[in-house]
Scaffold this motif. Structure first.
Motif, PDB file in Angstrom:
ATOM      1  N   ASP A  34      12.478   1.935   0.258  1.00 13.73           N
ATOM      2  CA  ASP A  34      12.580   1.722   1.560  1.00 13.73           C
ATOM      3  C   ASP A  34      11.294   1.782   2.082  1.00 13.73           C
ATOM      4  N   ILE A  35      10.104   1.111   1.644  1.00 14.29           N
ATOM      5  CA  ILE A  35       9.486   0.009   1.779  1.00 14.29           C
ATOM      6  C   ILE A  35      10.238  -1.145   1.797  1.00 14.29           C
ATOM      7  N   LYS A  36      10.920  -1.705   2.031  1.00 19.20           N
ATOM      8  CA  LYS A  36      11.960  -2.656   2.516  1.00 19.20           C
ATOM      9  C   LYS A  36      13.292  -2.160   3.853  1.00 19.20           C
ATOM     10  N   LYS A  37      13.266  -1.217   3.919  1.00 17.64           N
ATOM     11  CA  LYS A  37      14.093  -0.548   4.561  1.00 17.64           C
ATOM     12  C   LYS A  37      12.332  -1.066   5.720  1.00 17.64           C
ATOM     13  N   ARG A  38      11.101  -0.219   5.617  1.00 20.05           N
ATOM     14  CA  ARG A  38      10.338  -0.449   6.573  1.00 20.05           C
ATOM     15  C   ARG A  38      10.375  -1.209   7.274  1.00 20.05           C
ATOM     16  N   SER A  39       9.806  -2.821   6.225  1.00 18.18           N
ATOM     17  CA  SER A  39       9.467  -3.477   7.129  1.00 18.18           C
ATOM     18  C   SER A  39      10.644  -5.219   7.272  1.00 18.18           C
ATOM     19  N   ARG A  40      11.797  -4.067   7.371  1.00 20.06           N
ATOM     20  CA  ARG A  40      13.151  -5.080   7.652  1.00 20.06           C
ATOM     21  C   ARG A  40      12.737  -5.667   8.198  1.00 20.06           C
ATOM     22  N   HIS A  41      12.638  -5.172  10.176  1.00 19.10           N
ATOM     23  CA  HIS A  41      11.991  -6.121  10.874  1.00 19.10           C
ATOM     24  C   HIS A  41      11.252  -7.225  10.774  1.00 19.10           C
ATOM     25  N   ALA A  42      10.281  -6.495  10.368  1.00 20.45           N
ATOM     26  CA  ALA A  42       9.593  -7.561  10.497  1.00 20.45           C
ATOM     27  C   ALA A  42       9.300  -9.313   9.376  1.00 20.45           C
ATOM     28  N   TYR A  65      -3.734  -2.630  -5.807  1.00 24.00           N
ATOM     29  CA  TYR A  65      -3.918  -1.408  -5.473  1.00 24.00           C
ATOM     30  C   TYR A  65      -4.250  -1.168  -6.532  1.00 24.00           C
ATOM     31  N   ARG A  66      -3.619  -0.845  -7.891  1.00 24.24           N
ATOM     32  CA  ARG A  66      -3.066  -0.036  -8.869  1.00 24.24           C
ATOM     33  C   ARG A  66      -4.701  -0.829  -9.760  1.00 24.24           C
ATOM     34  N   MET A  67      -5.264  -1.656  -9.740  1.00 24.33           N
ATOM     35  CA  MET A  67      -5.989  -2.310  -9.918  1.00 24.33           C
ATOM     36  C   MET A  67      -7.408  -1.855  -9.722  1.00 24.33           C
ATOM     37  N   LYS A  68      -7.049  -1.217  -8.373  1.00 22.81           N
ATOM     38  CA  LYS A  68      -8.020  -0.567  -7.436  1.00 22.81           C
ATOM     39  C   LYS A  68      -9.091  -1.385  -6.547  1.00 22.81           C
ATOM     40  N   ARG A 112       0.962  -1.525  -0.509  1.00 21.59           N
ATOM     41  CA  ARG A 112      -0.068   0.083   0.204  1.00 21.59           C
ATOM     42  C   ARG A 112       1.102   1.048  -0.166  1.00 21.59           C
ATOM     43  N   PHE A 113       1.869   1.106   0.961  1.00 16.87           N
ATOM     44  CA  PHE A 113       3.036   2.209   0.389  1.00 16.87           C
ATOM     45  C   PHE A 113       3.496   2.642  -0.786  1.00 16.87           C
ATOM     46  N   ALA A 114       3.826   1.990  -1.662  1.00 18.11           N
ATOM     47  CA  ALA A 114       3.417   1.925  -3.118  1.00 18.11           C
ATOM     48  C   ALA A 114       2.572   2.605  -4.203  1.00 18.11           C
ATOM     49  N   TYR A 115       2.090   1.872  -3.344  1.00 16.04           N
ATOM     50  CA  TYR A 115       0.039   2.791  -3.900  1.00 16.04           C
ATOM     51  C   TYR A 115       0.763   4.269  -3.497  1.00 16.04           C
ATOM     52  N   HIS A 116       1.061   4.658  -2.682  1.00 17.04           N
ATOM     53  CA  HIS A 116       1.270   6.620  -2.297  1.00 17.04           C
ATOM     54  C   HIS A 116       2.588   7.045  -2.836  1.00 17.04           C
ATOM     55  N   GLY A 117       2.993   5.932  -3.676  1.00 18.33           N
ATOM     56  CA  GLY A 117       4.478   6.539  -4.083  1.00 18.33           C
ATOM     57  C   GLY A 117       5.748   6.803  -3.529  1.00 18.33           C
ATOM     58  N   GLU A 118       6.106   5.786  -2.615  1.00 14.32           N
ATOM     59  CA  GLU A 118       6.761   5.454  -1.739  1.00 14.32           C
ATOM     60  C   GLU A 118       8.237   4.179  -2.708  1.00 14.32           C
ATOM     61  N   ALA A 119       9.110   4.448  -3.423  1.00  9.74           N
ATOM     62  CA  ALA A 119       9.982   3.595  -3.793  1.00  9.74           C
ATOM     63  C   ALA A 119      10.068   2.307  -2.968  1.00  9.74           C
TER      64      ALA A 119
END
Length: 146
Positions: free
Chosen positions: A84-92, A141-144, A74-81
């Motif tokens: 950056d998303i991988k960094k965000r989820s690295r811990h999990a 998300y792109r296809m809604k 969902r973060f990609a849908y809002h324009g995040e690279a």
């Protein structure tokens, strides 16, 4: 007339479960099993547990990684690279890798070098299924379709 009060958390949980059900429709159990065979075949000979039992644990964690990737899409849908998303989820993602490796380590014996290879396989496996979930979620998300 009855008044129904729902909390934000209940609504959030319901929405998350509904999204996960939709995303899981695109996941193939056969594809997961094929990936397990491809990646872990050399390690099955060192296992103290039946291959099917280890496969079951691998399938569970593949599904968890897939759902995690789909949730972060969902973060990609809002324009995040993606980086950056991988960094965000690295811990999990690392927790899933550690869980899978710990399971293998408990039921497997071998040299230190073999265990290092096994850990790398666990990392690759979890990342593969995280990315599968991510790409599927991003497409939805792109296809809604979320």
């Amino acid at each position: 007339m009855a008044i129904v009060i729902t909390t934000f958390r209940e609504k959030q949980r319901t929405k998350k479960a509904e999204y996960e059900r939709k995303v899981l429709r695109d996941l193939s159990l056969g594809k997961i099993k094929k990936e397990i065979q491809t990646l872990y075949q050399p390690f099955f000979q060192y296992s103290l547990l039946y291959q099917q039992d280890i496969e079951d644990a691998c399938i569970d964690l593949a599904i968890d990684a897939y759902l995690l990737g789909a949730a972060y899409s969902r973060f990609a849908y809002h324009g995040e690279a993606l980086e950056d998303i991988k960094k965000r989820s690295r811990h999990a993602e690392k927790e899933l890798t550690e869980s899978l490796f710990d399971y293998w380590q408990f039921w497997c014996w071998g040299t230190e070098q073999m265990m290092e290879s096994l850990y790398l396989c666990c990392e690759v496996y979890i990342e593969h299924w995280w990315l599968e979930g991510y790409w599927n979620g991003e497409k939805r998300y792109r296809m809604k379709l979320h």
